[in-house]
Design a protein around this motif. Structure first.
Motif, PDB file in Angstrom:
ATOM      1  N   GLU A 116       0.826  -1.212   0.000  1.00  0.00           N
ATOM      2  CA  GLU A 116       0.000   0.000   0.000  1.00  0.00           C
ATOM      3  C   GLU A 116       0.861   1.263   0.000  1.00  0.00           C
ATOM      4  N   ILE A 117       2.008   1.215   0.660  1.00  0.00           N
ATOM      5  CA  ILE A 117       2.889   2.379   0.715  1.00  0.00           C
ATOM      6  C   ILE A 117       3.546   2.624  -0.643  1.00  0.00           C
ATOM      7  N   VAL A 118       3.706   1.575  -1.445  1.00  0.00           N
ATOM      8  CA  VAL A 118       4.330   1.733  -2.767  1.00  0.00           C
ATOM      9  C   VAL A 118       3.581   2.757  -3.610  1.00  0.00           C
ATOM     10  N   ALA A 119       2.275   2.891  -3.406  1.00  0.00           N
ATOM     11  CA  ALA A 119       1.475   3.813  -4.217  1.00  0.00           C
ATOM     12  C   ALA A 119       1.809   5.277  -3.958  1.00  0.00           C
ATOM     13  N   ASP A 120       2.508   5.579  -2.862  1.00  0.00           N
ATOM     14  CA  ASP A 120       2.856   6.973  -2.580  1.00  0.00           C
ATOM     15  C   ASP A 120       3.853   7.483  -3.620  1.00  0.00           C
ATOM     16  N   PRO A 121       3.614   8.663  -4.224  1.00  0.00           N
ATOM     17  CA  PRO A 121       4.484   9.162  -5.316  1.00  0.00           C
ATOM     18  C   PRO A 121       5.932   9.359  -4.887  1.00  0.00           C
ATOM     19  N   TYR A 126      11.566   7.565  -5.396  1.00  0.00           N
ATOM     20  CA  TYR A 126      12.914   7.324  -4.847  1.00  0.00           C
ATOM     21  C   TYR A 126      13.362   5.891  -5.092  1.00  0.00           C
ATOM     22  N   PHE A 127      12.510   4.940  -4.791  1.00  0.00           N
ATOM     23  CA  PHE A 127      12.925   3.533  -4.874  1.00  0.00           C
ATOM     24  C   PHE A 127      12.885   2.984  -6.298  1.00  0.00           C
ATOM     25  N   VAL A 179      12.928   9.886   5.174  1.00  0.00           N
ATOM     26  CA  VAL A 179      12.854   9.169   6.457  1.00  0.00           C
ATOM     27  C   VAL A 179      11.582   9.528   7.230  1.00  0.00           C
ATOM     28  N   PRO A 180      11.306  10.807   7.568  1.00  0.00           N
ATOM     29  CA  PRO A 180      10.070  11.097   8.324  1.00  0.00           C
ATOM     30  C   PRO A 180       8.806  10.827   7.506  1.00  0.00           C
ATOM     31  N   HIS A 181       8.885  11.011   6.188  1.00  0.00           N
ATOM     32  CA  HIS A 181       7.715  10.766   5.345  1.00  0.00           C
ATOM     33  C   HIS A 181       7.349   9.281   5.352  1.00  0.00           C
TER      34      HIS A 181
END
Length: 417
Positions: A116-121, A126-127, A179-181
């Protein structure tokens, strides 16, 4: 006659000119280093500088930690809601244990949260420089996370973001800001999952309690009808004050028995029959039944009249009255739980409290140049000892070839091959 005994001087004598090898001494080691100290210093410095230079090209790691306070175990003063909310009398006796901490770790370490986190732009941007596939990115995201329950009933979410080899200043800045994001995304998805879980649990509990409530309402209506018919037939309206007090106490105990039976039914649906919670509830149920039986047969105290010793009509009236009072109590109890679960089912509030949020790290967590320098110098010292020992051995072979015939034969054999 000649003396044939051999002369003492002709006897074989042990040669005195054979030198026994000297025992090695620690001073020999330092003497060897002192003799080749320049070579040793050069090797140590080369390794130290090499390890130090390596820290400028290897991947950088930036870390941040978020500390969470899990929701407190619910304890509303009644055993049914405590059990259905995930705690029981056994958990309360254990004291400091909180199953929410283990649940947090299992959720955060799951593949679903990472996907689910992969969907974050920002995360995907970055990855994706490593691999554009969602599965690979999700795997890297899971490697970034370290979740740890603490003994003080808190929970740490640590995020470690790595750069590429030969990282540029822009890539370092992106890793620092990520990191914080990324930590915030983990906490947000954990909270969403926890809300959905609690709402689903409340919905299932509401359905269960609603069915029990409706069944008890029907039983209460039937009990009212039987009591009314009995009073009309036998012209009996009320009990004596003493017997009425005893019936009220017995009715409260009977309602407790009904509550425990509901708990046992709920526990057997969720847990194994030999689970500790089920066994504890059954034990409490048996004790309650034993106490209730004493009201019928005697044994509570010398001042409490056993129901079997009263006249037949009075005994029947007492039993019908106790049934009504018991059903009234359990119905009121279930009605309270039903309203509470209806509220919980519609509740959509944050379930996790963030004590300390992860911030943009000012410094990298690795590599640590001071540690790498020490490792390099120590490695250089070891290599210098090996090199100097080999050099000393080679010089000794050249100066004393007769003492190393086996070694020279072995080397010659290898060269022929």
């Amino acid at each position: 006659m000649e003396n044939t005994r051999p002369d003492q001087s002709q006897q074989t004598e042990t040669p005195l000119n054979i030198q026994q090898p000297a025992d090695p001494h620690v001073l020999d080691f330092f003497t060897m280093l002192a003799r080749y100290k320049r070579l040793a210093i050069v090797i140590v410095l080369l390794f130290g500088i090499g390890f130090l230079a390596f820290t400028f090209v290897m991947p950088f790691t930036y870390s941040g930690t978020t500390t969470l306070i899990p929701p407190e175990k619910q304890n509303t003063g009644n055993q049914l809601l405590s059990f259905l909310s995930g705690s029981s009398a056994l958990d309360m006796m254990k004291g400091m244990e909180n199953p929410a901490l283990d649940m947090f770790k299992n959720v955060l370490d799951s593949r679903t949260i990472s996907e689910e986190i992969v969907a974050d732009p920002e995360v995907k941007k970055y990855f994706s420089t490593w691999d554009t596939s969602s599965e690979s990115i999700a795997f890297k995201i899971r490697d970034c996370l370290t979740s740890e329950p603490l003994r003080n009933q808190m929970f740490n979410v640590q995020v470690d973001v790595n750069t590429h080899w030969f990282p540029s200043s822009d890539e370092k800045e992106q890793a620092r800001k990520l990191v914080p994001h990324l930590a915030k995304l983990f906490v947000q998805h954990l909270d969403v999952y926890n809300r959905e879980r609690l709402m689903t649990t409340a919905r299932n509990t509401r359905i269960f309690v609603e069915k029990e409530y409706n069944d008890r309402l029907e039983q209460l209506d039937s009990a009212y009808a039987h009591l009314q018919v009995f009073q009309q037939e036998h012209k009996t309206i009320s009990l004596t004050d003493q017997l009425s007090a005893e019936v009220t106490s017995a009715a409260m105990l009977a309602s407790e028995e009904q509550q425990l039976e509901i708990q046992v039914g709920a526990a057997e649906r969720e847990l194994a029959p030999d689970a500790s919670r089920v066994q504890l509830l059954k034990q409490q149920l048996e004790e309650t039944k034993l106490q209730l039986k004493k009201y019928d047969e005697g044994g509570i105290s010398d001042y409490v009249l056993a129901l079997k010793n009263v006249p037949e009509l009075t005994r029947q009236l007492a039993r019908l009255t106790r049934e009504v009072k018991m059903l009234e109590t359990i119905t009121a109890f279930l009605r309270q739980q039903l309203e509470q679960e209806r509220i919980n089912e519609q509740r959509n509030l944050p379930t996790i409290t963030v004590l300390d949020s992860a911030t943009v790290p000012l410094k990298k967590s690795s590599p640590k140049r001071s540690v790498m320098l020490i490792i390099g110098l120590f490695s250089g010292l070891i290599v210098s000892v090996i090199v100097i020992s080999w050099k000393k051995f080679s010089d000794d072979v050249k100066s004393n070839p007769d003492e190393h015939k086996r070694y020279k034969t072995f080397v010659g054999y290898l060269k022929r091959k």
